[in-house]
Design a protein around this motif. Structure first.
Motif, short mmCIF file in Angstrom:
data_model
loop_
_atom_site.label_atom_id
_atom_site.label_comp_id
_atom_site.label_asym_id
_atom_site.label_seq_id
_atom_site.Cartn_x
_atom_site.Cartn_y
_atom_site.Cartn_z
N SER A 25 5.51 -1.89 39.46
CA SER A 25 5.59 -3.30 39.85
C SER A 25 6.43 -3.51 41.11
N GLU A 28 4.07 -2.85 44.06
CA GLU A 28 2.68 -3.34 43.99
C GLU A 28 2.30 -4.10 45.26
N ASN A 29 3.18 -4.98 45.73
CA ASN A 29 2.87 -5.77 46.93
C ASN A 29 2.70 -4.90 48.16
N VAL A 30 3.62 -3.94 48.34
CA VAL A 30 3.55 -3.11 49.54
C VAL A 30 2.34 -2.18 49.50
N HIS A 32 -0.59 -2.88 48.08
CA HIS A 32 -1.75 -3.71 48.40
C HIS A 32 -1.78 -4.07 49.88
N PHE A 33 -0.60 -4.28 50.47
CA PHE A 33 -0.55 -4.59 51.90
C PHE A 33 -1.05 -3.41 52.72
N LYS A 197 12.06 -3.53 49.73
CA LYS A 197 11.80 -4.86 50.29
C LYS A 197 11.94 -4.84 51.81
N GLU A 200 8.84 -3.12 53.25
CA GLU A 200 7.67 -4.01 53.33
C GLU A 200 7.78 -4.92 54.55
N LYS A 204 5.27 -4.97 58.01
CA LYS A 204 4.57 -6.17 58.49
C LYS A 204 4.90 -6.47 59.94
#
Length: 209
Positions: A25, A28-30, A32-33, A197, A200, A204
């Motif tokens: 978890s 997960e965001n990184v 998918h990015f 964090k 990520e 970006k």
């Protein structure tokens, strides 16, 4: 580029064969990015974990290489896993597991690791730049045979490995020391999540649109 697109499609279509069976978890965001960028896709990852496992004090790698028995969810390359967490750990859980261990064991903290295939050297350079800027200074780039497959590996350096039982399974540390080691591992894991964090955010800013 067409070849890279085929590799990416095949990789993302595969079932997750990791022990956990899903993306952690915390990353997960990184993940998918990254997979949403045309020049990249993840091949493996772990957000960081605290692990109680067996310790092969004999160093007998040949024995493991000749072992034809299938590996279970609790074994990996001859190593027995008694407890694993990708979240902050309560020392009581580790102490309870220690009661059932009959051989040498150790507690480990393993930091965030991720492997990403890149479509060219410039893409890998950008990814590596973001990795190092985020504090993951053990990161690197590797080239496959012929230089066609380019992998950028993100690795942290904040590891921890402490023996807790001897070869007979006897405790060599008391509960107070286990509390201290778990507290240390939890601090490392918390810092590890903070760096993810930052990673990520750096991606970006750094990766080409």
């Amino acid at each position: 580029m067409a070849e890279f697109s085929r590799w990416k499609a095949a990789a993302l279509a595969k079932a997750d064969l990791s022990r956990k069976g899903s993306i952690d978890s915390a990353i997960e965001n990184v993940v998918h990015f990254i997979n949403g960028q045309s020049g990249y896709f993840t091949t493996s990852s772990c957000s960081g974990r605290i692990l109680l496992c067996s310790d092969d004090v004999t160093g007998d790698k040949k024995k493991d290489e000749n072992n034809d028995e299938p590996r279970t969810n609790n074994t990996k390359k001859g190593c027995q896993w008694y407890f694993v967490s990708h979240e902050i750990v309560n020392p009581v859980d580790v102490i309870e597991h220690l009661k059932n261990i009959r051989g040498p064991s150790k507690l480990k903290f393993e930091p965030f690791v991720m492997h990403v295939q890149c479509n060219n050297i410039e893409a890998a350079r950008c990814f590596h730049q973001a990795s190092v800027a985020s504090g993951f200074r053990n990161s690197g780039i590797s080239l496959g045979k012929g230089g066609r497959k380019i992998i950028s590996a993100v690795r942290g350096t904040a590891c921890l490995e402490v023996p807790l039982t001897d070869i007979q399974g006897n405790r060599i540390t008391d509960d107070k020391y286990v509390d201290y080691i778990i507290e240390t591992a939890n601090r490392k894991l918390h810092r590890n999540f903070e760096m993810i964090k930052v990673f990520e955010s750096e991606l970006k800013k750094t990766l080409p649109s």
